[in-house]
Scaffold this active site. Sequence first.
Site, PDB file in Angstrom:
ATOM      1  N   THR A  33      34.625  -7.207 -28.503  1.00 22.63           N
ATOM      2  CA  THR A  33      33.580  -8.210 -28.408  1.00 22.63           C
ATOM      3  C   THR A  33      32.276  -7.317 -28.395  1.00 22.63           C
ATOM      4  O   THR A  33      32.260  -5.944 -27.927  1.00 22.63           O
ATOM      5  CB  THR A  33      33.454  -8.974 -26.944  1.00 22.63           C
ATOM      6  OG1 THR A  33      34.970  -9.666 -27.110  1.00 22.63           O
ATOM      7  CG2 THR A  33      32.434  -9.955 -26.777  1.00 22.63           C
ATOM      8  N   SER A  35      28.037  -6.370 -30.323  1.00 20.14           N
ATOM      9  CA  SER A  35      27.553  -6.110 -31.644  1.00 20.14           C
ATOM     10  C   SER A  35      28.020  -5.026 -32.307  1.00 20.14           C
ATOM     11  O   SER A  35      28.149  -5.069 -33.690  1.00 20.14           O
ATOM     12  CB  SER A  35      26.042  -5.993 -31.550  1.00 20.14           C
ATOM     13  OG  SER A  35      25.717  -4.568 -30.733  1.00 20.14           O
ATOM     14  N   GLY A  91      33.797  -2.160 -28.008  1.00 23.39           N
ATOM     15  CA  GLY A  91      32.596  -1.437 -27.900  1.00 23.39           C
ATOM     16  C   GLY A  91      32.447  -1.171 -26.417  1.00 23.39           C
ATOM     17  O   GLY A  91      33.554  -1.081 -25.614  1.00 23.39           O
ATOM     18  N   GLY A 105      29.176  -5.850 -20.835  1.00 25.16           N
ATOM     19  CA  GLY A 105      27.938  -6.502 -21.095  1.00 25.16           C
ATOM     20  C   GLY A 105      27.810  -7.907 -21.721  1.00 25.16           C
ATOM     21  O   GLY A 105      26.870  -8.443 -21.713  1.00 25.16           O
ATOM     22  N   GLY A 106      28.960  -8.167 -22.659  1.00 23.51           N
ATOM     23  CA  GLY A 106      29.159  -9.281 -23.235  1.00 23.51           C
ATOM     24  C   GLY A 106      29.809 -10.646 -22.288  1.00 23.51           C
ATOM     25  O   GLY A 106      30.153 -11.373 -22.805  1.00 23.51           O
ATOM     26  N   GLU A 112      38.902  -8.450 -22.548  1.00 16.31           N
ATOM     27  CA  GLU A 112      39.184  -6.991 -23.290  1.00 16.31           C
ATOM     28  C   GLU A 112      40.011  -6.144 -22.464  1.00 16.31           C
ATOM     29  O   GLU A 112      40.821  -5.360 -23.384  1.00 16.31           O
ATOM     30  CB  GLU A 112      37.787  -6.482 -23.195  1.00 16.31           C
ATOM     31  CG  GLU A 112      36.614  -7.100 -24.163  1.00 16.31           C
ATOM     32  CD  GLU A 112      35.221  -6.880 -24.076  1.00 16.31           C
ATOM     33  OE1 GLU A 112      34.407  -6.755 -24.991  1.00 16.31           O
ATOM     34  OE2 GLU A 112      34.855  -6.483 -22.820  1.00 16.31           O
ATOM     35  N   LYS A 130      25.122   5.308 -25.517  1.00 16.68           N
ATOM     36  CA  LYS A 130      26.083   4.853 -24.577  1.00 16.68           C
ATOM     37  C   LYS A 130      26.856   6.064 -23.961  1.00 16.68           C
ATOM     38  O   LYS A 130      27.579   5.653 -22.749  1.00 16.68           O
ATOM     39  CB  LYS A 130      27.236   4.045 -25.309  1.00 16.68           C
ATOM     40  CG  LYS A 130      26.839   2.717 -26.118  1.00 16.68           C
ATOM     41  CD  LYS A 130      26.162   1.746 -25.069  1.00 16.68           C
ATOM     42  CE  LYS A 130      25.738   0.716 -25.902  1.00 16.68           C
ATOM     43  NZ  LYS A 130      26.732  -0.322 -26.426  1.00 16.68           N
TER      44      LYS A 130
END
Length: 236
Positions: A33, A35, A91, A105-106, A112, A130
């Site tokens: 998940t 960007s 990510g 963050g999402g 996940e 990051k």
Amino acid sequence: MSTATEPTTLMKQLVGKAAALRVQSGMIVGLGTGSTTAYAIQYIGERLKSGDLKDIKGIPTSFQSVVLAKELGIPLTTLDEVDRIDIAIDGADEVDPNKNLIKGGGAAHTREKIVDSLAEQFIVVVDASKLVDKLGSTFLLPVEVLPFALTPVMRALEKLGGKPQLRMGVKKAGPVITDQGNFVIDVKFEAIDNPAELEKTLNNIPGVLENGLFVGLTDLVLVGEIKDGQPTVREI
Ligand code: 5RP
């Protein structure tokens, strides 16, 4: 999806593509998940469409990855129907020198962690911003909690030295609701010296579903960097 040429977007696109190229025909693929992973999913979709890739099945980690995979024609399956996950691409919000992560963050870190931990190979895709020396230095630690247990969990997090705050929605009144129907508490810890211990301690608080520390799970980190003005991918 953004086609902007700003450096961060270029780095995300590049690592997304590099990860997507590691997927082979016949694989079961964990679809993360965020960007950066969205670019990996996009390139997997393009490889499928061009015939370069065949017979893959995706296991999504969020409604975001379900929607994207469906748009791109990537066949999906569930954990009940497979006996393995060959590769997972996801990510991260922070990556430390031991390849331990903060994720969430999402608000998708619970699913996940399930999918990423089951994968034969777990590949993390990030841009260079990051990378941190110590987890918790730039990002608050997400903790998914049953709404019923919100107040006692907040108190328990304070007792552990954290500064918890309930994550609020954007373009949605009230708290963020996860794909499982729970809340997310973001916690500031001054220093996370022992991520493995903190991960266990947090998950031991009644009412906590999962926290965003991913310890000892990562096989490979693909880092997008700009070198001499050119976006490049570094492997860790
Ligand atoms: C979602 C996550 C994401 O993978 C993480 O927030 C990174 O997202 P992005 O690639 O958009 O920076 O953990 O829960």
